[in-house]
Design a protein around this motif. Structure first.
Motif, PDB file in Angstrom:
ATOM      1  N   ILE A  72       0.834  -1.200   0.000  1.00 41.78           N
ATOM      2  CA  ILE A  72       0.000   0.000   0.000  1.00 41.78           C
ATOM      3  C   ILE A  72       0.869   1.249   0.000  1.00 41.78           C
ATOM      4  O   ILE A  72       0.624   2.199  -0.746  1.00 41.78           O
ATOM      5  N   VAL A  73       1.919   1.264   0.829  1.00 36.51           N
ATOM      6  CA  VAL A  73       2.828   2.411   0.861  1.00 36.51           C
ATOM      7  C   VAL A  73       3.534   2.565  -0.483  1.00 36.51           C
ATOM      8  O   VAL A  73       3.676   3.686  -0.999  1.00 36.51           O
ATOM      9  N   ALA A  74       3.951   1.458  -1.087  1.00 38.22           N
ATOM     10  CA  ALA A  74       4.602   1.531  -2.395  1.00 38.22           C
ATOM     11  C   ALA A  74       3.671   2.127  -3.445  1.00 38.22           C
ATOM     12  O   ALA A  74       4.094   2.927  -4.294  1.00 38.22           O
ATOM     13  N   ALA A  75       2.386   1.766  -3.399  1.00 39.77           N
ATOM     14  CA  ALA A  75       1.416   2.337  -4.342  1.00 39.77           C
ATOM     15  C   ALA A  75       1.243   3.834  -4.100  1.00 39.77           C
ATOM     16  O   ALA A  75       1.166   4.626  -5.053  1.00 39.77           O
ATOM     17  N   HIS A  80       3.338   0.629  -9.364  1.00 45.46           N
ATOM     18  CA  HIS A  80       2.239  -0.264  -9.736  1.00 45.46           C
ATOM     19  C   HIS A  80       2.504  -1.579  -9.013  1.00 45.46           C
ATOM     20  O   HIS A  80       3.474  -2.278  -9.322  1.00 45.46           O
ATOM     21  N   VAL A  81       1.661  -1.927  -8.045  1.00 47.21           N
ATOM     22  CA  VAL A  81       1.993  -2.967  -7.084  1.00 47.21           C
ATOM     23  C   VAL A  81       1.042  -4.159  -7.199  1.00 47.21           C
ATOM     24  O   VAL A  81      -0.174  -3.997  -7.282  1.00 47.21           O
ATOM     25  N   THR A  82       1.619  -5.352  -7.183  1.00 47.69           N
ATOM     26  CA  THR A  82       0.856  -6.583  -7.022  1.00 47.69           C
ATOM     27  C   THR A  82       1.102  -7.066  -5.602  1.00 47.69           C
ATOM     28  O   THR A  82       2.243  -7.332  -5.218  1.00 47.69           O
ATOM     29  N   LEU A  93      -6.811  -8.691   2.457  1.00 45.21           N
ATOM     30  CA  LEU A  93      -5.930  -7.782   1.728  1.00 45.21           C
ATOM     31  C   LEU A  93      -6.725  -6.782   0.896  1.00 45.21           C
ATOM     32  O   LEU A  93      -6.434  -5.581   0.886  1.00 45.21           O
ATOM     33  N   LYS A  94      -7.709  -7.275   0.187  1.00 38.08           N
ATOM     34  CA  LYS A  94      -8.511  -6.397  -0.675  1.00 38.08           C
ATOM     35  C   LYS A  94      -9.208  -5.318   0.147  1.00 38.08           C
ATOM     36  O   LYS A  94      -9.271  -4.149  -0.265  1.00 38.08           O
ATOM     37  N   SER A  95      -9.731  -5.693   1.306  1.00 38.04           N
ATOM     38  CA  SER A  95     -10.422  -4.701   2.140  1.00 38.04           C
ATOM     39  C   SER A  95      -9.438  -3.650   2.641  1.00 38.04           C
ATOM     40  O   SER A  95      -9.779  -2.467   2.749  1.00 38.04           O
ATOM     41  N   ASN A  96      -8.208  -4.050   2.949  1.00 39.10           N
ATOM     42  CA  ASN A  96      -7.207  -3.081   3.393  1.00 39.10           C
ATOM     43  C   ASN A  96      -6.822  -2.121   2.272  1.00 39.10           C
ATOM     44  O   ASN A  96      -6.647  -0.919   2.506  1.00 39.10           O
ATOM     45  N   VAL A  97      -6.673  -2.637   1.073  1.00 37.62           N
ATOM     46  CA  VAL A  97      -6.349  -1.775  -0.073  1.00 37.62           C
ATOM     47  C   VAL A  97      -7.455  -0.750  -0.287  1.00 37.62           C
ATOM     48  O   VAL A  97      -7.198   0.450  -0.465  1.00 37.62           O
ATOM     49  N   VAL A 110      -2.978  -4.265  -7.176  1.00 37.32           N
ATOM     50  CA  VAL A 110      -3.729  -5.475  -7.516  1.00 37.32           C
ATOM     51  C   VAL A 110      -3.431  -6.537  -6.472  1.00 37.32           C
ATOM     52  O   VAL A 110      -2.267  -6.768  -6.117  1.00 37.32           O
ATOM     53  N   VAL A 111      -4.466  -7.165  -5.946  1.00 37.28           N
ATOM     54  CA  VAL A 111      -4.301  -8.256  -4.986  1.00 37.28           C
ATOM     55  C   VAL A 111      -4.392  -9.579  -5.747  1.00 37.28           C
ATOM     56  O   VAL A 111      -5.322  -9.799  -6.526  1.00 37.28           O
ATOM     57  N   LYS A 112      -3.417 -10.446  -5.517  1.00 41.72           N
ATOM     58  CA  LYS A 112      -3.338 -11.679  -6.300  1.00 41.72           C
ATOM     59  C   LYS A 112      -2.813 -12.826  -5.442  1.00 41.72           C
ATOM     60  O   LYS A 112      -1.941 -12.627  -4.596  1.00 41.72           O
ATOM     61  N   GLU A 113      -3.329 -14.008  -5.680  1.00 40.18           N
ATOM     62  CA  GLU A 113      -2.875 -15.174  -4.937  1.00 40.18           C
ATOM     63  C   GLU A 113      -1.486 -15.599  -5.396  1.00 40.18           C
ATOM     64  O   GLU A 113      -1.185 -15.648  -6.590  1.00 40.18           O
ATOM     65  N   LEU A 114      -0.640 -15.904  -4.417  1.00 38.54           N
ATOM     66  CA  LEU A 114       0.662 -16.497  -4.708  1.00 38.54           C
ATOM     67  C   LEU A 114       1.063 -17.390  -3.543  1.00 38.54           C
ATOM     68  O   LEU A 114       1.242 -16.924  -2.425  1.00 38.54           O
ATOM     69  N   THR A 115       1.177 -18.663  -3.840  1.00 39.82           N
ATOM     70  CA  THR A 115       1.748 -19.621  -2.899  1.00 39.82           C
ATOM     71  C   THR A 115       3.128 -19.967  -3.422  1.00 39.82           C
ATOM     72  O   THR A 115       3.270 -20.465  -4.536  1.00 39.82           O
ATOM     73  N   TRP A 116       4.135 -19.698  -2.642  1.00 41.30           N
ATOM     74  CA  TRP A 116       5.510 -19.834  -3.119  1.00 41.30           C
ATOM     75  C   TRP A 116       5.776 -21.209  -3.711  1.00 41.30           C
ATOM     76  O   TRP A 116       5.419 -22.232  -3.138  1.00 41.30           O
TER      77      TRP A 116
END
Length: 209
Positions: A72-75, A80-82, A93-97, A110-116
């Motif tokens: 959020i701070v980077a945005a 342009h932040v994922t 996450l989406k609600s916080n954004v 943009v909020v996106k799923e990522l499992t390492w």
């Protein structure tokens, strides 16, 4: 809501994050560590705000974002932040954004799923200029997947910024693993919070010859 809502009456969106008092509510039972604003995230956010790296117009990704503070701070600073995390944390996450970015900036996050190590096909190789992570190296069993994820997301010009405390020997072990694939150096230390920030970039293959 884990973060302080954005207030358009302030001069800068970032000012809200410097308020000495704020109300936090966490869903620890369902989200665990993802529901907490960790000190490493605050230190990394401050480091970005200080202008340590150029963010305006750059593509960035936050890994294992939890509350999404760093992304959020980077945005707010022009990137342009994922913002990524496991599926269970995405609605949070989406609600916080939505609560912490003004409407004209929300399209930059943009909020996106990522499992390492699992769904990397959803991301183009070397997609991001900047990879951000705050307190993400605490589980030794995830280190190999995290390294695979960093390798996939980074180009030769990408910069990784990892903020962490060095609590255990395994934390140093991860940094040693990271140094096999990336050049790594410490760029900041907050003695009050005992948080280190490390900068990493892919090794030039010529350096290894």
């Amino acid at each position: 809501m884990a973060l302080v809502p954005y207030d358009e009456t302030t001069e800068l969106g970032l000012q809200k994050f410097h308020k000495p008092l704020a109300t936090f509510s966490f869903d620890w039972r369902h989200l665990g560590v993802a529901a907490v604003v960790w000190e490493a995230a605050m230190v990394l956010s401050t480091y970005l705000e200080m202008g340590a790296v150029e963010l305006r117009g750059r593509s960035a990704v936050e890994l294992d974002a939890g509350t999404g503070l760093v992304g959020i701070v980077a945005a707010l600073l022009g990137a342009h932040v994922t913002i990524t995390d496991r599926k269970v944390a995405l609605e949070f996450l989406k609600s916080n954004v939505q609560a912490n970015l003004p409407p004209h900036i929300q399209s930059k996050a943009v909020v996106k799923e990522l499992t390492w190590g699992q769904n990397l096909g959803s991301f183009s190789p070397g997609e991001f200029d900047l990879i951000l992570g705050a307190d993400i190296i605490y589980l030794e069993e995830t280190f190999t997947d995290l390294l695979q994820t960093l390798e996939h997301l980074c180009s030769n010009h990408s910069v990784i910024l990892l903020a962490c405390r060095i609590r255990y020997e395994r934390d140093n072990n991860f940094l040693a693993m990271l140094e096999r694939q990336f050049t790594v150096r410490k760029v900041h230390y907050d003695p009050e919070k005992d948080v280190h920030i490390y900068k990493a970039q892919k090794r030039n293959k010529k350096e290894d010859l």
